[in-house]
Design a protein around this motif. Sequence first.
Motif, PDB file in Angstrom:
ATOM      1  N   PHE A 277      -0.900   8.184 -20.891  1.00 36.50           N
ATOM      2  CA  PHE A 277      -0.402   8.488 -19.547  1.00 36.50           C
ATOM      3  C   PHE A 277      -1.585   8.849 -18.652  1.00 36.50           C
ATOM      4  N   GLU A 278      -1.638   8.221 -17.484  1.00 32.37           N
ATOM      5  CA  GLU A 278      -2.717   8.464 -16.532  1.00 32.37           C
ATOM      6  C   GLU A 278      -2.120   8.747 -15.153  1.00 32.37           C
ATOM      7  N   THR A 279      -2.844   9.517 -14.354  1.00 30.38           N
ATOM      8  CA  THR A 279      -2.437   9.748 -12.963  1.00 30.38           C
ATOM      9  C   THR A 279      -3.354   8.935 -12.062  1.00 30.38           C
ATOM     10  N   ARG A 280      -2.739   8.096 -11.254  1.00 26.61           N
ATOM     11  CA  ARG A 280      -3.504   7.223 -10.361  1.00 26.61           C
ATOM     12  C   ARG A 280      -3.051   7.422  -8.925  1.00 26.61           C
ATOM     13  N   GLU A 281      -3.939   7.086  -8.003  1.00 30.95           N
ATOM     14  CA  GLU A 281      -3.614   7.164  -6.589  1.00 30.95           C
ATOM     15  C   GLU A 281      -2.993   5.844  -6.149  1.00 30.95           C
ATOM     16  N   VAL A 282      -1.768   5.947  -5.588  1.00 31.29           N
ATOM     17  CA  VAL A 282      -1.038   4.769  -5.131  1.00 31.29           C
ATOM     18  C   VAL A 282      -0.769   4.931  -3.646  1.00 31.29           C
ATOM     19  N   LYS A 283      -1.009   3.871  -2.882  1.00 33.28           N
ATOM     20  CA  LYS A 283      -0.775   3.928  -1.439  1.00 33.28           C
ATOM     21  C   LYS A 283       0.715   3.946  -1.140  1.00 33.28           C
ATOM     22  N   LYS A 284       1.105   4.750  -0.141  1.00 34.89           N
ATOM     23  CA  LYS A 284       2.506   4.807   0.280  1.00 34.89           C
ATOM     24  C   LYS A 284       2.827   3.556   1.096  1.00 34.89           C
ATOM     25  N   THR A 285       3.992   2.970   0.807  1.00 34.46           N
ATOM     26  CA  THR A 285       4.402   1.762   1.526  1.00 34.46           C
ATOM     27  C   THR A 285       5.594   2.005   2.443  1.00 34.46           C
ATOM     28  N   ASP A 286       6.368   3.088   2.191  1.00 34.31           N
ATOM     29  CA  ASP A 286       7.585   3.328   2.984  1.00 34.31           C
ATOM     30  C   ASP A 286       7.275   3.853   4.376  1.00 34.31           C
ATOM     31  N   SER A 287       6.211   4.654   4.511  1.00 33.11           N
ATOM     32  CA  SER A 287       5.944   5.329   5.791  1.00 33.11           C
ATOM     33  C   SER A 287       4.822   4.630   6.549  1.00 33.11           C
ATOM     34  N   LYS A 288       4.990   3.335   6.801  1.00 30.94           N
ATOM     35  CA  LYS A 288       3.972   2.573   7.538  1.00 30.94           C
ATOM     36  C   LYS A 288       4.028   2.899   9.027  1.00 30.94           C
ATOM     37  N   GLY A 289       2.936   3.345   9.563  1.00 29.22           N
ATOM     38  CA  GLY A 289       2.857   3.603  10.992  1.00 29.22           C
ATOM     39  C   GLY A 289       3.526   4.876  11.450  1.00 29.22           C
ATOM     40  N   LYS A 290       4.142   5.628  10.542  1.00 29.31           N
ATOM     41  CA  LYS A 290       4.817   6.862  10.943  1.00 29.31           C
ATOM     42  C   LYS A 290       3.803   7.984  11.123  1.00 29.31           C
ATOM     43  N   LYS A 291       4.134   8.914  12.015  1.00 31.04           N
ATOM     44  CA  LYS A 291       3.254  10.049  12.261  1.00 31.04           C
ATOM     45  C   LYS A 291       4.050  11.336  12.192  1.00 31.04           C
ATOM     46  N   ASP A 292       3.409  12.381  11.733  1.00 33.32           N
ATOM     47  CA  ASP A 292       4.089  13.673  11.657  1.00 33.32           C
ATOM     48  C   ASP A 292       4.021  14.381  13.019  1.00 33.32           C
ATOM     49  N   LYS A 293       4.449  15.653  13.075  1.00 34.90           N
ATOM     50  CA  LYS A 293       4.537  16.401  14.328  1.00 34.90           C
ATOM     51  C   LYS A 293       3.170  16.595  14.978  1.00 34.90           C
ATOM     52  N   GLU A 294       2.127  16.749  14.159  1.00 32.45           N
ATOM     53  CA  GLU A 294       0.786  16.973  14.695  1.00 32.45           C
ATOM     54  C   GLU A 294       0.147  15.694  15.210  1.00 32.45           C
ATOM     55  N   GLY A 295       0.769  14.559  14.919  1.00 29.82           N
ATOM     56  CA  GLY A 295       0.240  13.292  15.413  1.00 29.82           C
ATOM     57  C   GLY A 295      -0.628  12.556  14.413  1.00 29.82           C
ATOM     58  N   THR A 296      -0.846  13.133  13.227  1.00 31.26           N
ATOM     59  CA  THR A 296      -1.653  12.449  12.210  1.00 31.26           C
ATOM     60  C   THR A 296      -0.765  11.506  11.411  1.00 31.26           C
ATOM     61  N   SER A 297      -1.369  10.476  10.907  1.00 26.74           N
ATOM     62  CA  SER A 297      -0.616   9.457  10.168  1.00 26.74           C
ATOM     63  C   SER A 297      -0.233   9.981   8.787  1.00 26.74           C
ATOM     64  N   GLU A 298       0.984   9.593   8.340  1.00 24.21           N
ATOM     65  CA  GLU A 298       1.465  10.033   7.030  1.00 24.21           C
ATOM     66  C   GLU A 298       0.957   9.154   5.898  1.00 24.21           C
ATOM     67  N   THR A 299       0.444   7.991   6.229  1.00 24.23           N
ATOM     68  CA  THR A 299      -0.022   7.080   5.187  1.00 24.23           C
ATOM     69  C   THR A 299      -1.243   7.678   4.503  1.00 24.23           C
ATOM     70  N   GLY A 300      -1.189   7.696   3.183  1.00 27.42           N
ATOM     71  CA  GLY A 300      -2.290   8.268   2.421  1.00 27.42           C
ATOM     72  C   GLY A 300      -2.047   8.054   0.939  1.00 27.42           C
ATOM     73  N   PRO A 301      -3.016   8.332   0.102  1.00 31.24           N
ATOM     74  CA  PRO A 301      -2.836   8.112  -1.339  1.00 31.24           C
ATOM     75  C   PRO A 301      -1.831   9.093  -1.940  1.00 31.24           C
ATOM     76  N   GLU A 302      -1.018   8.567  -2.824  1.00 30.00           N
ATOM     77  CA  GLU A 302      -0.020   9.363  -3.532  1.00 30.00           C
ATOM     78  C   GLU A 302      -0.307   9.283  -5.025  1.00 30.00           C
ATOM     79  N   ARG A 303      -0.295  10.393  -5.714  1.00 31.51           N
ATOM     80  CA  ARG A 303      -0.621  10.427  -7.147  1.00 31.51           C
ATOM     81  C   ARG A 303       0.650  10.205  -7.954  1.00 31.51           C
ATOM     82  N   LYS A 304       0.566   9.229  -8.895  1.00 32.79           N
ATOM     83  CA  LYS A 304       1.695   8.886  -9.752  1.00 32.79           C
ATOM     84  C   LYS A 304       1.234   8.834 -11.201  1.00 32.79           C
ATOM     85  N   ALA A 305       2.154   9.205 -12.093  1.00 30.24           N
ATOM     86  CA  ALA A 305       1.878   9.114 -13.533  1.00 30.24           C
ATOM     87  C   ALA A 305       2.210   7.698 -14.002  1.00 30.24           C
TER      88      ALA A 305
END
Length: 352
Positions: A277-305
């Motif tokens: 079992f390994e933990t790898r960084e996977v890019k998010k695909t559901d939140s393309k172009g979305k931004k949070d309240k502060e205005g920064t983009s939500e797209t970023g690496p997500e760690r998965k087993a």
Amino acid sequence: MGGKKRKNDDSDNDEGHKKPEVKKMKREELLPSMIKNKEKRSEIHAKLKRQKKLEKRSKQKARDAAEKRALELGEEIPERMVPRTIENTRELDETVCKPDDEELFAGNDADEFSSVLKREQTPKILITTCRFNSSRGPDFISDLLSVIPNAHYYKRGTYDLKKIVEYAKNKDFTSVIVVHTNRREPDALLVIGIPDGPTAHFKLSKLVLRKDLKNHGNPTSHKPELVLNNFTTRLGHRVGRLIQSLFPQDPEFKGRRVVTFHNQRDFIFFRHHRYIFETREVKKTDSKGKKDKEGTSETGPERKAIARLQECGPRFTLKLTSLQHGTFDTRGGEYEWVHKPEMDTSRRRFFL
């Protein structure tokens, strides 16, 4: 005369208007196999293939969007279409085991494998060959010795198989495995339960040794985990318990070893893996172009087993040809089940 000519002219014009429609129909019904020109045929075939792929992709996107919409609204997710296969359209069999079958569980407590499966006795396996051994036989046996814990190899010599079974009884072995060879190639396995049987004869095919596997792993001496799949009938349940009695019932999870016997259409596929079992960084695909309240983009690496497999070998396929009561006896032995060509009446009839 002039009027008749006009009628003919009118009819000719009508036929002229109809001809292009017939040609269009013919073009639509035209199949690539009907085209004689190779370049044109391959071009139309590629076009049709691309079109089918796009249609399939659009259907998949629509289905995923419908499922996502149902999840957001809290509605029921639409059921997916289940493809018709030979497995799920198999003929009805009365011997298929049910989870509430009390008679089956009562028989399990009193069968020949109960002492090993209840951990009252540790499995001890004797592996030998037929009298005429082959060039690939020793390599296959060495692979089997690394797969099955507490297995011991004895040379066959000129000893009769009944004497080997008696020797195994005296030395407290629980099973005997005989590797049969034909034309320098292992082609059958005989598994004998000690001391009361049963005896199963398997046809062996598609053997790939560990040394022939690309990027194979080397197994450790830890006791492996055992996975048995699709042994659903009474006969399959009995064969599964026979296979299960070859391995210890207390696997060591530190070794991360898995031995799999997968039954599909009465062919038993054997595989031997190590997992990690390994933990790898996977890019998010559901939140393309979305931004949070502060205005920064939500797209970023997500760690998965993630689980990775490495095959250790060997790799082979078994097919049951007979199951006999008691230990090996060709003359006076009673057979529980024997495969005959007359039994193969349909592609959708399975016995395990």
